[in-house]
Write a protein that holds these residues in place. Structure first.
Motif, PDB file in Angstrom:
ATOM      1  N   TRP A  30       0.811  -1.208   0.000  1.00  0.00           N
ATOM      2  CA  TRP A  30       0.000   0.000   0.000  1.00  0.00           C
ATOM      3  C   TRP A  30       0.853   1.270   0.000  1.00  0.00           C
ATOM      4  O   TRP A  30       0.604   2.208  -0.784  1.00  0.00           O
ATOM      5  CB  TRP A  30      -0.946   0.004   1.195  1.00  0.00           C
ATOM      6  N   ALA A  31       1.853   1.318   0.869  1.00  0.00           N
ATOM      7  CA  ALA A  31       2.699   2.513   0.932  1.00  0.00           C
ATOM      8  C   ALA A  31       3.446   2.722  -0.380  1.00  0.00           C
ATOM      9  O   ALA A  31       3.600   3.861  -0.838  1.00  0.00           O
ATOM     10  CB  ALA A  31       3.683   2.394   2.090  1.00  0.00           C
ATOM     11  N   THR A  32       3.900   1.625  -0.993  1.00  0.00           N
ATOM     12  CA  THR A  32       4.602   1.733  -2.273  1.00  0.00           C
ATOM     13  C   THR A  32       3.686   2.271  -3.350  1.00  0.00           C
ATOM     14  O   THR A  32       4.074   3.141  -4.153  1.00  0.00           O
ATOM     15  CB  THR A  32       5.152   0.353  -2.700  1.00  0.00           C
ATOM     16  N   TRP A  33       2.451   1.773  -3.373  1.00  0.00           N
ATOM     17  CA  TRP A  33       1.501   2.256  -4.383  1.00  0.00           C
ATOM     18  C   TRP A  33       1.162   3.736  -4.155  1.00  0.00           C
ATOM     19  O   TRP A  33       0.998   4.497  -5.115  1.00  0.00           O
ATOM     20  CB  TRP A  33       0.229   1.420  -4.346  1.00  0.00           C
ATOM     21  N   GLN A  34       1.034   4.139  -2.913  1.00  0.00           N
ATOM     22  CA  GLN A  34       0.748   5.541  -2.641  1.00  0.00           C
ATOM     23  C   GLN A  34       1.878   6.437  -3.142  1.00  0.00           C
ATOM     24  O   GLN A  34       1.643   7.570  -3.575  1.00  0.00           O
ATOM     25  CB  GLN A  34       0.532   5.755  -1.144  1.00  0.00           C
ATOM     26  N   ARG A  35       3.097   5.913  -3.090  1.00  0.00           N
ATOM     27  CA  ARG A  35       4.255   6.684  -3.547  1.00  0.00           C
ATOM     28  C   ARG A  35       4.432   6.630  -5.063  1.00  0.00           C
ATOM     29  O   ARG A  35       4.678   7.642  -5.713  1.00  0.00           O
ATOM     30  CB  ARG A  35       5.524   6.150  -2.868  1.00  0.00           C
ATOM     31  N   ASP A  36       4.284   5.406  -5.627  1.00  0.00           N
ATOM     32  CA  ASP A  36       4.624   5.202  -7.037  1.00  0.00           C
ATOM     33  C   ASP A  36       3.424   5.124  -7.971  1.00  0.00           C
ATOM     34  O   ASP A  36       3.588   5.093  -9.191  1.00  0.00           O
ATOM     35  CB  ASP A  36       5.445   3.908  -7.186  1.00  0.00           C
TER      36      ASP A  36
END
Length: 240
Positions: A30-36
């Motif tokens: 989730w955090a990766t998707w929010q960033r990328d």
């Protein structure tokens, strides 16, 4: 992002063929998707019966960690109980931890159980070993294993935010011919070691055999932890 929730293996295979990205419990992505940026199409196995099995010798990949209970061997229960917070354990999944995580907290326990993974591809479902499953980052449907005589798990206390703590899992297996095999797996940093050695003559024999493997190259403190866990599980197996 469109999230698909297949309810059959054939539907899940169709999702993969369409390029759906598996999300597990989403605690890792989730955090990766929010960033990328979010993928156009994602897929969760939480509605797939084959991925939600909890039983003797089997565990579905979509099972959240806090559901791992008395049906599972001690090594697997101990590993699951030591992962994150209660909130994390109510969200993170077996498959996500083993395949998607860099820490792979459940992997040592699964290795000492000699577990095999059922994996899903767009064209087939098949069973394979955990080394291939992790290396190729397969989409896992579940784990199967043969229950050991006894097993154990130990996680060395460590400060939050520091290096991954050293963990060791152990299990004694009966080969059905009156002989017993000790399986030991440890996570040292981000590396996982796994070996099987005879233990019929007691823990000293097993510890000496382990010293002639990759375990012999571990730091002295880590080797001492391994030997204590070996002595404990072999002693408990004597009465089982």
């Amino acid at each position: 992002m469109l999230l698909r929730l297949p309810t059959s293996v054939s539907e899940a295979r169709e999702c993969l063929a369409e390029g759906a990205v598996p999300i597990g419990g989403a605690t890792l992505v989730w955090a990766t998707w929010q960033r990328d940026g979010f993928p156009e199409l994602a897929m969760s196995l939480r509605e797939l019966p084959e991925a939600n099995v909890v039983g003797r010798g089997t565990l579905g990949a979509a099972v959240v960690l806090h559901r791992i209970g008395a049906e599972a061997p001690e090594a697997l229960r101990g590993a699951a109980a030591g992962i994150g917070t209660g909130a994390v354990r109510r969200t993170a999944t077996v498959g996500g931890n083993i395949v998607g995580s860099t820490l792979r907290c459940l992997l040592p326990a699964a290795l000492v159980l000699d577990a095999r993974a059922t994996v899903l591809e767009s064209g087939r479902v098949y069973e394979t070993d955990l080394a291939e499953t992790v290396a190729k980052r397969h989409l896992m449907l579940g784990l199967r294993w043969r229950d050991p005589v006894v097993s154990g798990y130990h996680k060395v206390p460590a400060d939050a935010g520091g290096p991954p703590p050293f963990v060791v899992a152990t299990a004694v297996h009966d080969d059905g011919d009156g002989r017993r095999l000790l399986r030991v797996a440890a996570r040292d940093g981000y590396e996982v070691l796994s070996e099987g050695v005879p233990c019929a003559a007691g823990s000293d024999e097993a510890s000496h055999a382990l010293e002639r493997t990759e375990f012999g190259a571990l730091p002295a403190e880590a080797r001492a932890v391994v030997h204590r866990q070996v002595a404990d599980v072999v002693a408990r197996s004597a009465g089982a």
